[in-house]
Design a protein around this motif. Structure first.
Motif, short mmCIF file in Angstrom:
data_model
loop_
_atom_site.label_atom_id
_atom_site.label_comp_id
_atom_site.label_asym_id
_atom_site.label_seq_id
_atom_site.Cartn_x
_atom_site.Cartn_y
_atom_site.Cartn_z
N GLY A 146 -36.99 52.43 16.15
CA GLY A 146 -38.16 52.01 15.39
C GLY A 146 -37.82 51.60 13.97
N ILE A 147 -36.97 52.39 13.33
CA ILE A 147 -36.56 52.06 11.96
C ILE A 147 -35.80 50.73 11.94
CG2 ILE A 147 -35.01 52.76 10.07
CD1 ILE A 147 -35.78 55.71 10.83
N ALA A 161 -38.16 47.83 12.56
CA ALA A 161 -38.96 47.57 11.36
C ALA A 161 -38.12 46.84 10.31
CB ALA A 161 -39.51 48.88 10.81
N GLY A 174 -37.57 43.30 11.38
CA GLY A 174 -38.80 42.55 11.16
C GLY A 174 -38.98 42.16 9.70
N VAL A 175 -38.68 43.08 8.79
CA VAL A 175 -38.80 42.79 7.36
C VAL A 175 -37.83 41.68 6.95
CG1 VAL A 175 -38.43 43.74 5.04
CG2 VAL A 175 -39.72 45.05 6.73
N THR A 194 -42.77 42.45 15.14
CA THR A 194 -41.56 43.27 15.20
C THR A 194 -41.70 44.50 14.29
OG1 THR A 194 -40.21 41.33 15.69
CG2 THR A 194 -39.04 43.28 14.91
N ILE A 195 -42.26 44.32 13.11
CA ILE A 195 -42.49 45.44 12.19
C ILE A 195 -43.47 46.44 12.82
CG2 ILE A 195 -43.49 46.10 9.96
CD1 ILE A 195 -42.43 43.33 8.93
N VAL A 196 -44.54 45.94 13.42
CA VAL A 196 -45.54 46.81 14.06
C VAL A 196 -44.90 47.59 15.21
CG1 VAL A 196 -47.67 46.83 15.44
CG2 VAL A 196 -47.54 45.44 13.36
N GLY A 207 -41.78 48.40 15.52
CA GLY A 207 -40.93 49.41 14.89
C GLY A 207 -41.74 50.61 14.43
N ALA A 208 -42.86 50.36 13.77
CA ALA A 208 -43.72 51.44 13.30
C ALA A 208 -44.27 52.26 14.47
CB ALA A 208 -44.87 50.87 12.47
N SER A 241 -46.44 48.81 22.76
CA SER A 241 -45.21 48.22 22.25
C SER A 241 -44.67 47.18 23.23
CB SER A 241 -44.14 49.29 22.02
OG SER A 241 -44.52 50.17 21.01
#
Length: 156
Positions: free
Chosen positions: A87-88, A91, A94-95, A116-118, A120-121, A138
Motif C-alpha cells: 500500500g505504501i 501510494a 501514484g504520487v 493508484t494513490i487511493v 495504496g491507501a 481495490s
C-alpha cells in the motif's frame, strides 16, 4: 521496434495489463488464489521493473521491482505486512506518477495516478477495515486504472 510503438508505450501496456490482472485477482479474493497470484504477479512485476530500468525509466523501474520482490518474498507468510508495504509503495508510485502527469497535463494519467494513490491507501487501511471489501474495491479500482492507462495510450 515497429513504427509508432515506443518502449514507453510497451511499459504502459504492461502496466495496464498488470493492473487489470491484479485487480481481477483482488476482486475475486479467494485466499488460495491470492497467495499463488501474488507470487506470479510479483515475478511479473520484477520483470517489468527490470525492463523499465533498461529503458531508462529508473525510478518507476526500481519501485516496480521492489513491489515485485516484496510480493514474492512476503506474499505467503506476512500478508498483513505485505499489504501495508504494498500500500505504501503503491501510494508513493501514484504520487510520483501524479507529479509527472500534472507536468504533462494528461488528464487520463492524472486520474490513473489518483486511483493508484487511493488503492495504496486502501491496502494500508486493509489491516483495520474489512479485508474482503478492501480487496473487492481495490480490485475494481485497479481494473479501472488499467483500462484508463490502456485508453490514454490509444488516444496519443
Amino acid at each position: 521496434m515497429p513504427e509508432g510503438f515506443s518502449s514507453k508505450d510497451n511499459n504502459s501496456r504492461l502496466t495496464a495489463i498488470l493492473y487489470i490482472v491484479t485487480g481481477f485477482i483482488l476482486f475475486i479474493s479467494n485466499d488460495k488464489i491470492i497467495n499463488w497470484a501474488v507470487t506470479i504477479i510479483g515475478a511479473v512485476m520484477v520483470v517489468i521493473g527490470i525492463i523499465k530500468i533498461i529503458n531508462k525509466s529508473t525510478v518507476s523501474g526500481v519501485i516496480t521491482t521492489i513491489i515485485g520482490v516484496v510480493l514474492i518474498l512476503g506474499g505467503w507468510l506476512f500478508v498483513s505486512t505485505v499489504l501495508l508495504i504494498l500500500g505504501i509503495i503503491f501510494a508513493l508510485k501514484g504520487v510520483i506518477e501524479l507529479i509527472e502527469s500534472i507536468s504533462f497535463n494528461d488528464s487520463y494519467s492524472i486520474i490513473s495516478s489518483a486511483v493508484t494513490i487511493v488503492v495504496g491507501a486502501m491496502l494500508i487501511a486493509s489491516e483495520w477495515i474489512l479485508r474482503e471489501w478492501i480487496f473487492l474495491i481495490s480490485g475494481l479500482f485497479l481494473m479501472i486504472n488499467g483500462l484508463l492507462i490502456a485508453h490514454s495510450k490509444k488516444e496519443k
